[in-house]
Enzyme design. Structure first.
Site, mmCIF file in Angstrom:
data_model
loop_
_atom_site.group_PDB
_atom_site.id
_atom_site.type_symbol
_atom_site.label_atom_id
_atom_site.label_comp_id
_atom_site.label_asym_id
_atom_site.label_seq_id
_atom_site.Cartn_x
_atom_site.Cartn_y
_atom_site.Cartn_z
ATOM 1 N N GLN A 239 39.242 -33.194 61.232
ATOM 2 C CA GLN A 239 39.933 -33.711 60.054
ATOM 3 C C GLN A 239 41.221 -34.431 60.444
ATOM 4 O O GLN A 239 41.824 -35.103 59.612
ATOM 5 C CB GLN A 239 40.246 -32.582 59.068
ATOM 6 C CG GLN A 239 39.007 -32.045 58.364
ATOM 7 C CD GLN A 239 39.309 -30.991 57.320
ATOM 8 O OE1 GLN A 239 38.821 -29.879 57.420
ATOM 9 N NE2 GLN A 239 40.099 -31.326 56.308
ATOM 10 N N ARG A 386 40.316 -26.136 50.431
ATOM 11 C CA ARG A 386 40.755 -26.824 49.229
ATOM 12 C C ARG A 386 42.151 -26.420 48.823
ATOM 13 O O ARG A 386 42.456 -26.240 47.660
ATOM 14 C CB ARG A 386 39.774 -26.613 48.110
ATOM 15 C CG ARG A 386 39.365 -27.992 47.627
ATOM 16 C CD ARG A 386 38.174 -28.036 46.778
ATOM 17 N NE ARG A 386 38.073 -29.406 46.319
ATOM 18 C CZ ARG A 386 36.952 -30.083 46.291
ATOM 19 N NH1 ARG A 386 35.835 -29.562 46.707
ATOM 20 N NH2 ARG A 386 36.961 -31.310 45.844
ATOM 21 N N CYS A 387 42.943 -26.184 49.758
ATOM 22 C CA CYS A 387 44.372 -26.172 49.644
ATOM 23 C C CYS A 387 44.893 -25.664 50.947
ATOM 24 O O CYS A 387 44.983 -24.483 51.193
ATOM 25 C CB CYS A 387 44.944 -25.324 48.552
ATOM 26 S SG CYS A 387 46.665 -25.813 48.543
ATOM 27 N N GLU A 762 42.320 -31.194 45.909
ATOM 28 C CA GLU A 762 42.478 -29.744 45.920
ATOM 29 C C GLU A 762 42.739 -29.168 44.538
ATOM 30 O O GLU A 762 42.493 -27.988 44.288
ATOM 31 C CB GLU A 762 43.645 -29.366 46.828
ATOM 32 C CG GLU A 762 43.407 -29.755 48.264
ATOM 33 C CD GLU A 762 44.588 -29.396 49.144
ATOM 34 O OE1 GLU A 762 45.733 -29.564 48.702
ATOM 35 O OE2 GLU A 762 44.356 -28.949 50.258
HETATM 36 N N1 PCD Z 1 44.801 -40.529 41.894
HETATM 37 C C1 PCD Z 1 43.708 -40.446 42.661
HETATM 38 C C2 PCD Z 1 43.662 -39.494 43.674
HETATM 39 C C3 PCD Z 1 42.547 -39.430 44.485
HETATM 40 N N2 PCD Z 1 41.515 -40.263 44.265
HETATM 41 C C4 PCD Z 1 40.333 -40.192 45.154
HETATM 42 O O1 PCD Z 1 39.884 -38.886 45.257
HETATM 43 C C5 PCD Z 1 39.564 -38.560 46.608
HETATM 44 C C6 PCD Z 1 40.444 -37.359 47.133
HETATM 45 O O2 PCD Z 1 41.731 -37.819 47.291
HETATM 46 P P1 PCD Z 1 42.961 -36.921 47.736
HETATM 47 O O3 PCD Z 1 43.318 -35.950 46.670
HETATM 48 O O4 PCD Z 1 44.031 -37.804 48.250
HETATM 49 O O5 PCD Z 1 42.412 -36.001 48.913
HETATM 50 P P2 PCD Z 1 42.031 -36.450 50.406
HETATM 51 O O6 PCD Z 1 43.221 -36.287 51.287
HETATM 52 O O7 PCD Z 1 41.310 -37.707 50.395
HETATM 53 O O8 PCD Z 1 40.971 -35.356 50.750
HETATM 54 C C7 PCD Z 1 41.351 -34.042 51.134
HETATM 55 C C8 PCD Z 1 40.828 -33.048 50.098
HETATM 56 O O9 PCD Z 1 39.445 -33.366 49.749
HETATM 57 C C9 PCD Z 1 38.765 -32.382 49.013
HETATM 58 N N3 PCD Z 1 37.536 -32.907 48.519
HETATM 59 C C10 PCD Z 1 36.440 -32.962 49.352
HETATM 60 N N4 PCD Z 1 35.353 -33.621 48.954
HETATM 61 C C11 PCD Z 1 34.281 -33.666 49.759
HETATM 62 N N5 PCD Z 1 33.195 -34.341 49.331
HETATM 63 N N6 PCD Z 1 34.258 -33.064 50.971
HETATM 64 C C12 PCD Z 1 35.327 -32.378 51.413
HETATM 65 O O10 PCD Z 1 35.318 -31.822 52.617
HETATM 66 C C13 PCD Z 1 36.457 -32.268 50.596
HETATM 67 N N7 PCD Z 1 37.563 -31.531 50.979
HETATM 68 C C14 PCD Z 1 38.510 -31.192 49.968
HETATM 69 C C15 PCD Z 1 39.832 -30.814 50.592
HETATM 70 S S1 PCD Z 1 39.992 -29.261 51.213
HETATM 71 MO MO1 PCD Z 1 41.846 -29.201 52.646
HETATM 72 O O11 PCD Z 1 41.134 -29.792 54.010
HETATM 73 O O12 PCD Z 1 41.698 -27.336 52.699
HETATM 74 O O13 PCD Z 1 43.516 -29.123 53.048
HETATM 75 S S2 PCD Z 1 42.310 -31.134 51.313
HETATM 76 C C16 PCD Z 1 40.901 -31.644 50.671
HETATM 77 C C17 PCD Z 1 39.767 -39.790 47.441
HETATM 78 O O14 PCD Z 1 38.585 -40.499 47.562
HETATM 79 C C18 PCD Z 1 40.746 -40.597 46.567
HETATM 80 O O15 PCD Z 1 40.738 -41.892 46.808
HETATM 81 C C19 PCD Z 1 41.555 -41.193 43.237
HETATM 82 O O16 PCD Z 1 40.580 -41.931 43.030
HETATM 83 N N8 PCD Z 1 42.676 -41.288 42.451
HETATM 84 CU CU LIG Z 2 47.190 -28.009 47.999
#
Ligand code: PCD
Ligand SMILES: [Cu+]
Length: 808
Positions: A239, A386-387, A762
């Protein structure tokens, strides 16, 4: 010249900002033409795999590889002893700790990497693993962080001095050998004073259980050392490809220009692929040793049991208020279980991520937070899903504390939120724990949400249901889950955000081709989010070339400008801003070219959709396409040929997306099965680039929220055995469990972002988990429930009902 099409049609043709443009990447994804790491196949490529520890805590007295080396196809077995002379038996973690690459004398969690078997193919490697003989001497196992802080079992002997006293850690002094750090925010004494003198104080302890992002594609890499040219190429599920290149260079000593890191298509990241894993190091070493490319790909168990888990936060809160419900103070203490190594991927100065956003969407004058990080015999990781930066924990905490306070005040929880929201005119708002929220309009969003779901009607229905239940007319209770969240995304300003000393800016480089099409490269990397679609839309609107004529490329460090990658919903706030800024540089140069072509002064032309028009004479113009051609074929005095630009963007602040969610749930008291009747999600992510993609992001994030709230967990027994290492035990929701989501929005642009956009990826998870959890808890409120811990699987819901006497 007369226009053949209208201005609106010209705007539509660009498929720019605000257009629900179809995802360009899906043509290849839906036809099996994606190119994932496991699709990388090179001549003579070998396969490496790990011997892993069956024990959670044990001393290793001997490793015997002789029999393994006899297995047909097995070429080498690497152990810590082989890596030690290279200084690679340990590696730095992103959290400033260090981690064993291969077990160095002991193991600290079940599944830990003990030896790396390199073979001609995956099958031979598996046979080789079976044949490696490892002698273990079991040690006492600690899976509870509170026990850990009391225990005289030292988990990490490398972190104590000769007297067994803890040496300082990356985040200051440590008070116990198994203690990693204490991190504080806010004012302790004033907060304690407010709490001591408050009219009302609500207290609660809650556990946000350990879980795992479990992306469709597991982690893996292919390392190929070309000894003739001295070049190392590393394909992987990264990433943050540039950061990986820098780390590989720093720990291997290979100069950075001789390393090429490529993140090809990635089958979901969710934070699981931010960190650096022993598999990467071992593959590189094995390729150097054998002179051949080496592939390493995890199976599902490897992934679930050993790579970056999420959460595992024990949170204790106190919240105070006046009798009328005005919140006066908040106190939060967290015991954070980090497992055997601290491998969180937080910005360096934030060992508990942005947990200090835990005052949420409320105007809370005084607050204090302390987080204690602790070692246990569990897998390392701790930041993902997702955070990346603990905002899920923070929002869960405050959204539960609000509910608990509402119970104590005997007040409606929606109303309690409303009277405490930060008001529109208070933005930019400086929160008690340090952050400055950029923009928000919480009341408007909340009112819209409550009106849409007919909140009052729902409460009346719920009251009737309680009556019916008590009268024996039904066995189903009704829960109304509320959550109002404020996210903090877009890490981040270089002044306070870095990872391993690398400032968290991001970048975009644009090349316009003579015929009026373009390629833009970014420092981020899509894992399914649709960057190739959306970043082209930003550019289309900025430079007036159709999105369909713009290629977006990410993930190859030989071509892309340096950037910190994609996690923490930072791509839009940071790289998206860089894209707009680079586009504006292109436009500035194009304007000079257009002025020259139109034989007027620079200031006498203005940009309009896809062209430069002479002010006051709209029939005289040059399209961006014409300008692009001129940039390459005209000798223009004082202007270099070509049309390219690069921008490195250091955001002045984070962005603060927010949202209002409501979940309506029926719960069968006798089976503990919840039935989600309705889920309404209003998100405000500022300016919206692609509404369809946003909706997809919201659906995905909510589904993962449902998973976490209602059953998904990484659980251990007392011996440190991971009980949920397969998809038989680890809950992944399917279409069967997932409700129909209703999505909605308001638009409150970020004042400091060039196009006003905030992140969104997120948000639905951050806001969704408390919403599902609150729905379950709310169903039992009338029967005396204040709080029960997640995951609310059928058994636990049944148990709650049972403990409340509802089965009697
Ligand atoms: N106002 C606004 C904002 C935003 N957007 C869109 O929506 C999307 C997202 O963005 P953002 O919020 O800036 O974010 P990024 O940096 O691109 O990405 C990152 C995130 O992303 C989510 N989502 C998703 N989906 C998918 N399909 N796969 C994946 O793996 C994933 N992962 C998850 C996670 S866990 Mo961490 O890593 O725990 O810190 S952090 C995270 C991109 O396409 C953009 O361009 C729009 O349209 N408008
Ligand atoms: Cu966050």
């Amino acid at each position: 010249m007369k226009d053949e099409i209208t201005r609106d049609e010209r705007i539509d043709n660009l498929k720019g900002m605000g257009c629900s443009r179809k995802r360009v990447e899906d043509a290849r994804f839906t036809q099996g033409k994606g190119n994932y790491v496991d699709d990388v196949k090179l001549d003579g490529m070998l396969f490496g795999d790990f011997v892993r520890s069956p024990y959670a805590h044990a001393r290793i007295t001997n490793i015997d590889s002789a029999a393994a080396l006899e297995v047909p196809g097995v070429l080498a077995v690497l152990t810590a002893k082989d890596l030690e002379p290279l200084g690679l038996h340990w590696m730095p973690t992103l959290a400033g700790d260090k981690q064993m690459v291969l077990a160095d004398g002991k193991v600290l969690f079940q599944g830990q990497e003990v030896a790396f078997v390199v073979a001609e193919d995956r099958y031979a490697a598996a046979d080789g693993i079976e044949a490696v003989e490892v002698d273990y001497e079991e040690l006492p196992v600690i899976v509870d962080p509170f026990e850990s802080l009391k225990s005289d079992v030292i988990l990490r002997e490398d972190t104590v001095d000769e007297n067994g006293r803890p040496t300082d850690g990356a985040h200051g002094p440590r008070n116990h050998p198994n203690h990693i750090f204490t991190w504080e925010a806010g004012d302790k004494a004033p907060t304690e004073e407010v709490l001591a003198n408050a009219e009302i104080v609500a207290e609660e302890s809650m556990y946000y259980h350990r879980t795992h992002p479990c992306p469709l594609e597991t982690c893996g890499c292919v390392a190929s050392m070309d000894k003739v040219n001295g070049k190392l190429t590393l394909w992987g599920t990264f990433q943050a490809p540039h950061a990986i290149r820098t780390i590989v260079s720093l720990i291997s000593g290979i100069e950075e220009h001789n390393i090429r890191v490529i993140s090809p298509d990635i089958g979901g990241g969710f934070g699981n692929k931010v960190g650096a894993y022993p598999g990467y190091v071992c593959s590189v070493v094995a390729s150097i040793v054998t002179g051949k490319p080496v592939k390493w790909i995890e199976d599902r168990m490897d992934n679930l049991m050993t790579t970056a888990f999420a959460r595992d936060y024990w949170m204790k809160g106190k919240i105070s208020a006046t009798k009328e419900g005005k919140i006066t103070g908040l106190h939060c203490h967290v015991t954070a279980d980090h497992g055997g190594f601290d491998a969180c991927a937080d910005p360096t100065k934030f060992p508990a991520g942005f947990m200090n956003i835990c005052t949420g969407s409320y105007d809370i004058p005084t607050a204090y937070l302390a987080v204690d990080g602790v070692y246990t015999n569990k897998a390392p990781g701790g930041v993902s899903y997702r955070c990346s930066f603990r905002v899920t924990e923070a929002v869960y905490f405050i959204e539960r504390m609000i509910e608990v306070l509402a119970i104590k005040l005997n007040m409606d929880a929606a109303e309690l939120r409303r009277i405490n929201f930060i008001k529109k005119e208070q933005f930019p708002y400086k929160a008690a724990l340090g952050w400055e929220y950029d923009s928000g309009d919480y009341h408007t969003a909340w009112d819209k949400a409550l009106k849409t779901v007919d909140y009052e009607g729902l409460r009346a229905e719920q009251a009737q249901r309680v009556e019916d239940f008590k009268a024996g007319k039904t066995r189903k209770l009704m829960g109304i889950g509320l959550s109002f969240f404020t996210e903090i995304v877009g890490a981040g300003p270089v002044k306070n955000c870095d990872i391993l000393g690398l400032g968290m800016f991001d970048s975009c480089e644009i090349r316009i081709h003579p015929t009026g099409s373009a390629i833009a490269r970014l420092g981020t990397i899509s894992q399914g989010q649709g960057h190739a679609t959306t970043f082209a839309q930003i550019l289309a609107s900025e430079i007036g070339l159709p999105a369909d004529s713009i290629t977006i490329e990410e993930g190859d460090t030989d071509t892309a400008p340096y950037g910190l990658g994609t996690y923490g919903s930072r791509s839009t706030p940071v790289a998206g801003a860089a894209t707009a800024m680079a586009g504006r540089k292109i436009r500035a140069k194009a304007q000079m070219i257009a002025a020259y072509l139109l034989e007027v002064h620079d200031n006498d032309v203005e940009f309009d959709v896809d062209r430069f028009v002479v002010k006051g004479a709209p029939e005289r113009f040059k399209t961006m396409k014409e300008v692009a051609f001129a940039a390459y074929n005209q000798a223009i005095p004082g202007i270099e040929p070509g049309l390219e630009a690069v921008s490195y963007y250091d955001p002045p602040n984070m962005t603060y997306p927010f949202g209002a969610y409501v979940c309506v749930m029926d719960i069968d008291v006798d089976t503990g099965v919840p039935d989600i009747r309705r889920f309404y999600a209003l998100d405000d992510c500022g300016t919206r680039i692609n509404p369809m993609i946003i909706e997809g992001q919201v659906h995905g994030g909510l589904t993962e929220a449902l998973a976490v709230a209602l059953g998904q967990e990484i659980a251990y027994d007392d011996m440190g055995n991971c009980k949920t290492g397969t998809l038989m035990d680890f809950f992944l929701p399917t279409a069967w469990e997932v409700p129909n989501y209703e999505t909605d929005y308001t638009v409150t642009p970020s004042p400091h972002h060039p196009i006003g956009a905030k992140g969104v990826g997120e948000s639905p998870h951050v806001g969704g988990v408390p919403c599902f959890s609150n729905a379950v808890q709310d169903a039992f409120r009338a029967f005396g429930n204040t709080h029960t811990n997640m995951p609310h699987d059928h058994w636990r819901i049944w148990k709650t009902a049972n403990e409340l006497g509802l089965h009697d």
